[in-house]
Design a protein around this motif. Structure first.
Motif, PDB file in Angstrom:
ATOM      1  N   PHE A   1       0.831  -1.204   0.000  1.00 15.05           N
ATOM      2  CA  PHE A   1       0.000   0.000   0.000  1.00 15.05           C
ATOM      3  C   PHE A   1       0.868   1.258   0.000  1.00 15.05           C
ATOM      4  N   ARG A   2       0.382   2.294  -0.703  1.00 16.81           N
ATOM      5  CA  ARG A   2       1.083   3.579  -0.712  1.00 16.81           C
ATOM      6  C   ARG A   2       0.664   4.447   0.469  1.00 16.81           C
ATOM      7  N   ALA A   3      -0.576   4.233   0.937  1.00 15.89           N
ATOM      8  CA  ALA A   3      -1.108   5.057   2.025  1.00 15.89           C
ATOM      9  C   ALA A   3      -1.929   4.191   2.976  1.00 15.89           C
ATOM     10  N   VAL A   4      -1.626   4.307   4.271  1.00 17.32           N
ATOM     11  CA  VAL A   4      -2.284   3.488   5.288  1.00 17.32           C
ATOM     12  C   VAL A   4      -2.758   4.392   6.429  1.00 17.32           C
ATOM     13  N   GLU A   5      -4.018   4.221   6.801  1.00 18.33           N
ATOM     14  CA  GLU A   5      -4.570   4.929   7.954  1.00 18.33           C
ATOM     15  C   GLU A   5      -4.632   3.974   9.139  1.00 18.33           C
ATOM     16  N   ILE A   6      -4.100   4.394  10.253  1.00 16.16           N
ATOM     17  CA  ILE A   6      -4.293   3.650  11.497  1.00 16.16           C
ATOM     18  C   ILE A   6      -5.598   4.174  12.063  1.00 16.16           C
ATOM     19  N   SER A   7      -6.673   3.434  11.782  1.00 16.68           N
ATOM     20  CA  SER A   7      -8.007   3.952  12.086  1.00 16.68           C
ATOM     21  C   SER A   7      -8.392   3.793  13.546  1.00 16.68           C
ATOM     22  N   GLU A   8      -7.850   2.786  14.209  1.00 11.82           N
ATOM     23  CA  GLU A   8      -8.188   2.608  15.622  1.00 11.82           C
ATOM     24  C   GLU A   8      -7.079   1.854  16.337  1.00 11.82           C
ATOM     25  N   VAL A   9      -6.793   2.285  17.544  1.00 14.57           N
ATOM     26  CA  VAL A   9      -5.922   1.555  18.458  1.00 14.57           C
ATOM     27  C   VAL A   9      -6.743   1.363  19.729  1.00 14.57           C
ATOM     28  N   SER A  10      -7.180   0.145  19.944  1.00 14.96           N
ATOM     29  CA  SER A  10      -8.016  -0.178  21.100  1.00 14.96           C
ATOM     30  C   SER A  10      -7.145  -0.840  22.163  1.00 14.96           C
ATOM     31  N   LEU A  11      -7.137  -0.241  23.357  1.00 17.48           N
ATOM     32  CA  LEU A  11      -6.313  -0.742  24.458  1.00 17.48           C
ATOM     33  C   LEU A  11      -7.197  -1.233  25.595  1.00 17.48           C
ATOM     34  N   PRO A  12      -6.690  -2.198  26.391  1.00 20.93           N
ATOM     35  CA  PRO A  12      -7.415  -2.562  27.616  1.00 20.93           C
ATOM     36  C   PRO A  12      -7.474  -1.339  28.543  1.00 20.93           C
ATOM     37  N   ALA A  13      -8.447  -1.294  29.426  1.00 17.12           N
ATOM     38  CA  ALA A  13      -8.647  -0.141  30.310  1.00 17.12           C
ATOM     39  C   ALA A  13      -7.385   0.227  31.082  1.00 17.12           C
ATOM     40  N   TYR A  14      -6.676  -0.774  31.610  1.00 22.93           N
ATOM     41  CA  TYR A  14      -5.477  -0.473  32.401  1.00 22.93           C
ATOM     42  C   TYR A  14      -4.377   0.122  31.529  1.00 22.93           C
ATOM     43  N   ALA A  15      -4.284  -0.293  30.259  1.00 22.17           N
ATOM     44  CA  ALA A  15      -3.248   0.218  29.362  1.00 22.17           C
ATOM     45  C   ALA A  15      -3.608   1.596  28.808  1.00 22.17           C
ATOM     46  N   ALA A  16      -4.901   1.929  28.811  1.00 18.20           N
ATOM     47  CA  ALA A  16      -5.349   3.234  28.326  1.00 18.20           C
ATOM     48  C   ALA A  16      -5.316   4.292  29.423  1.00 18.20           C
ATOM     49  N   ALA A  17      -5.128   3.871  30.657  1.00 17.74           N
ATOM     50  CA  ALA A  17      -5.106   4.803  31.788  1.00 17.74           C
ATOM     51  C   ALA A  17      -3.786   5.575  31.828  1.00 17.74           C
ATOM     52  N   ASP A  18      -3.789   6.691  32.551  1.00 19.11           N
ATOM     53  CA  ASP A  18      -2.576   7.501  32.690  1.00 19.11           C
ATOM     54  C   ASP A  18      -1.515   6.824  33.549  1.00 19.11           C
ATOM     55  N   GLU A  19      -1.935   6.011  34.506  1.00 17.93           N
ATOM     56  CA  GLU A  19      -0.993   5.363  35.414  1.00 17.93           C
ATOM     57  C   GLU A  19      -0.236   4.239  34.718  1.00 17.93           C
ATOM     58  N   ILE A  20       1.014   4.040  35.116  1.00 15.39           N
ATOM     59  CA  ILE A  20       1.850   2.974  34.554  1.00 15.39           C
ATOM     60  C   ILE A  20       1.796   1.791  35.517  1.00 15.39           C
ATOM     61  N   PRO A  21       1.122   0.707  35.110  1.00  9.48           N
ATOM     62  CA  PRO A  21       1.005  -0.442  36.011  1.00  9.48           C
ATOM     63  C   PRO A  21       2.127  -1.458  35.804  1.00  9.48           C
ATOM     64  N   LEU A  22       2.274  -2.340  36.765  1.00 11.46           N
ATOM     65  CA  LEU A  22       3.180  -3.482  36.700  1.00 11.46           C
ATOM     66  C   LEU A  22       2.366  -4.696  37.101  1.00 11.46           C
ATOM     67  N   GLN A  23       2.433  -5.763  36.300  1.00 13.76           N
ATOM     68  CA  GLN A  23       1.647  -6.955  36.578  1.00 13.76           C
ATOM     69  C   GLN A  23       2.475  -7.948  37.371  1.00 13.76           C
ATOM     70  N   GLY A  24       1.917  -8.368  38.512  1.00 16.48           N
ATOM     71  CA  GLY A  24       2.574  -9.342  39.361  1.00 16.48           C
ATOM     72  C   GLY A  24       2.390 -10.753  38.855  1.00 16.48           C
ATOM     73  N   ALA A  25       3.084 -11.701  39.489  1.00 14.10           N
ATOM     74  CA  ALA A  25       3.000 -13.108  39.098  1.00 14.10           C
ATOM     75  C   ALA A  25       1.583 -13.654  39.269  1.00 14.10           C
ATOM     76  N   ASP A  26       0.822 -13.069  40.198  1.00 14.29           N
ATOM     77  CA  ASP A  26      -0.554 -13.517  40.421  1.00 14.29           C
ATOM     78  C   ASP A  26      -1.546 -12.871  39.454  1.00 14.29           C
ATOM     79  N   GLY A  27      -1.056 -12.012  38.540  1.00 15.77           N
ATOM     80  CA  GLY A  27      -1.911 -11.352  37.565  1.00 15.77           C
ATOM     81  C   GLY A  27      -2.423  -9.991  37.996  1.00 15.77           C
ATOM     82  N   ARG A  28      -2.211  -9.652  39.259  1.00 14.77           N
ATOM     83  CA  ARG A  28      -2.682  -8.361  39.767  1.00 14.77           C
ATOM     84  C   ARG A  28      -1.861  -7.220  39.173  1.00 14.77           C
TER      85      ARG A  28
END
Length: 185
Positions: free
Chosen positions: A39-66
């Protein structure tokens, strides 16, 4: 009236006492990969993130998934906007094509529209920053396509939010290369 004044004074006091969080930008690594695409031209029409990844805070995931965040370590830009811009920038450098995130800024329509849905985009205590999900390429007069992606890059959890930001930038670059090789060819 006294209650209103008291409430206002309390809010002013809280605002004065609170300290803004530290903000971290994901500085894009240098692009060295080159890849031709269909393609000569590509639009990135949507970037959908999980709620935690879309938040302003930077999280770290523990071994238990928290997911844990102290609330004071923040992204410098909204993650969905920053990631869309990083992907656009990376894909322009990798492919030489005209790439932009939505809304499409050009008069002529793009040849393809790229939609990204991240299922996971998170730094783990195990020292891996993971990104997985699905991509969709919409093309009006050709074969549309979709696929899955699953990427990880190492980082040092002891180095803090700066290392997480650099790992996110690297995983987005790796994702851009993956898209150029697999989704846009």
């Amino acid at each position: 009236m006294k209650i209103l004044v008291l409430t206002f004074c309390t809010l002013c006091l809280l605002a004065a006492c609170s300290t803004p969080g530290d903000r971290f930008a994901a500085t894009p690594p240098q692009v060295t990969e080159r890849q031709r695409i269909a393609f000569r031209a590509v639009e990135i029409s949507e970037v959908s993130l999980p709620a935690y990844a879309a938040a302003d805070e930077i999280p770290l995931q523990g071994a238990d998934g928290r997911l844990v965040s102290d609330g004071s370590t923040l992204w410098a830009d909204t993650p969905d906007r920053a990631i869309a811009l990083e992907l656009s920038r990376n894909l322009v450098q990798i492919t030489g094509a005209r790439v932009a995130s939505s809304p499409w800024p050009f008069e002529a329509f793009p040849d393809a529209r790229l939609n990204l849905r991240f299922e996971r985009l998170v730094a783990g205590e195990d020292g891996q920053f993971r990104a997985n999900g699905q991509y969709f390429v919409g093309v009006s007069e050709a074969r549309e396509r979709s696929g899955l992606f699953d990427l990880a890059v190492p980082f040092d959890p002891a180095a803090g939010a700066g290392a997480i930001a650099q790992a996110r930038a690297q995983v987005i670059l790796d994702h851009s290369v993956y898209l150029a090789r697999n989704a846009l060819r």
